[in-house]
Design a protein around this motif. Structure first.
Motif, PDB file in Angstrom:
ATOM      1  N   LYS A   1      92.699  15.993   8.105  1.00  0.00           N
ATOM      2  CA  LYS A   1      91.592  15.506   8.292  1.00  0.00           C
ATOM      3  C   LYS A   1      90.573  16.158   7.060  1.00  0.00           C
ATOM      4  O   LYS A   1      90.009  15.445   6.448  1.00  0.00           O
ATOM      5  N   GLN A   2      90.940  17.571   7.075  1.00  0.00           N
ATOM      6  CA  GLN A   2      90.264  18.194   5.904  1.00  0.00           C
ATOM      7  C   GLN A   2      90.670  17.923   4.604  1.00  0.00           C
ATOM      8  O   GLN A   2      89.830  17.580   3.648  1.00  0.00           O
ATOM      9  N   ALA A   3      91.824  17.627   4.318  1.00  0.00           N
ATOM     10  CA  ALA A   3      92.428  17.079   3.031  1.00  0.00           C
ATOM     11  C   ALA A   3      91.732  15.760   2.567  1.00  0.00           C
ATOM     12  O   ALA A   3      91.540  15.663   1.352  1.00  0.00           O
ATOM     13  N   ALA A   4      91.830  14.822   3.517  1.00  0.00           N
ATOM     14  CA  ALA A   4      91.134  13.606   3.245  1.00  0.00           C
ATOM     15  C   ALA A   4      89.656  13.686   2.840  1.00  0.00           C
ATOM     16  O   ALA A   4      89.275  13.058   2.062  1.00  0.00           O
ATOM     17  N   ARG A   5      88.892  14.707   3.462  1.00  0.00           N
ATOM     18  CA  ARG A   5      87.485  14.838   3.363  1.00  0.00           C
ATOM     19  C   ARG A   5      87.406  15.508   1.783  1.00  0.00           C
ATOM     20  O   ARG A   5      86.672  15.158   1.087  1.00  0.00           O
ATOM     21  N   ASP A   6      88.322  16.302   1.406  1.00  0.00           N
ATOM     22  CA  ASP A   6      88.132  17.158   0.354  1.00  0.00           C
ATOM     23  C   ASP A   6      88.821  16.695  -0.977  1.00  0.00           C
ATOM     24  O   ASP A   6      88.605  16.815  -2.115  1.00  0.00           O
TER      25      ASP A   6
END
Length: 291
Positions: free
Chosen positions: A139-144
């Motif tokens: 989830k964080q990877a997709a956001r960043d």
């Protein structure tokens, strides 16, 4: 201007031929607004902020948002920069016109994003996918890092098509060699990064002060060599400076910091080392019997 979710959804659609249903292994087609549907009508919808949750069933992990936020801070400080530079140089030796790179155990995506950027800056066209069983990391990877395919996935059942990977990255992460062999093209290769004896020596010596203060990767490398053909082994060793205000984040992200007593942790945070030894082995391996 496209949102990060739309950018990621476009990346998923453009790379849909790489994906496979985790339930039946069938290919997907896309239906608006967010549906990836296989030929057996199993459906997975793009989640915010733009990743696919491709697990047969939910998995609970010990890797939470705080850990991944700490990991991102440490990586952003340049702690692993020499390693990432060397990994990108190895990948750049591939003769594939368009590289398909999977990061198996991608965490919050920093390593894969760094490698993709480096390769693109050197004129390579890259199709990249990051896979991890920890939803908070993906989830964080997709956001960043929008524009890369991000998948919540089990490495024992990778939701990707057979024979599609030019390169699989597996950096300080568990492996599933049977799945890696299935995913690799005949001329593709695995890059596995494992600790060497002196990795984080300063931290190990402080925590354990006994035989555990050293580390052996013999069992890991033996298992790999039993299943794949090792083409080359490179070693990278350097001292990585770490700021005092980052040390709490470092302890949050590394398993070495998870079992330390509060008393020893406070002692370490009060007077942390100014640098840590990074001592790693980079193993390049291929499928067996490739002509």
């Amino acid at each position: 201007m496209l949102s990060k979710m739309e950018i990621n959804k476009q990346a998923l659609i453009q790379n849909i031929s790489l994906l496979a249903c985790p339930i039946c292994a069938s290919p997907f087609h896309f239906e608006e607004p967010n549906g990836f549907i296989c030929s057996e009508n199993h459906q997975f919808d793009v989640a915010k902020p733009g990743y696919l949750h491709l697990l047969k069933q939910a998995h609970k992990t010990k890797y939470d948002q705080a850990l991944f936020e700490s990991r991102k801070k440490v990586i952003a400080s340049g702690f692993f920069e020499p390693l990432m530079k060397q990994v990108a140089e190895i990948i750049a030796t591939s003769t594939a016109e368009e590289l398909v790179v999977y990061d198996a155990g991608c965490g919050e995506g920093s390593h894969l994003a760094h490698v993709v950027e480096s390769l693109q800056n050197n004129g390579k066209k890259v199709h990249a996918a990051g896979l991890d069983i920890a939803k908070e990391g993906v989830k964080q990877a997709a956001r960043d890092y929008p524009g890369i395919v991000w998948e919540v996935a089990d490495l024992a059942n990778c939701p990707n098509q057979t024979g599609t990977a030019d390169v699989i990255l597996n950096i300080l992460s568990p492996s599933n060699y049977e799945e890696f062999k299935r995913l690799l093209l005949d001329e593709g290769f695995l890059i596995k990064v494992v600790p060497e004896a002196n990795y984080l020596r300063e931290l190990r010596e402080f925590i354990y002060m006994d035989e555990k203060s050293t580390y052996s990767n013999d069992s890991v490398t033996t298992r790999l060599a039993e299943r794949l053909t090792v083409e080359n082994i490179e070693q990278i060793t350097y001292m990585a400076p770490i700021a005092k205000d980052l040390f709490a984040d470092f302890l949050e992200m590394t398993p070495l910091g998870w079992h330390i007593s509060e008393e020893k942790k406070a002692e370490l945070l009060a007077n942390p080392p100014e640098a840590l030894t990074v001592d790693l082995q980079i193993i390049i391996a291929k499928k067996r019997n490739v002509s």
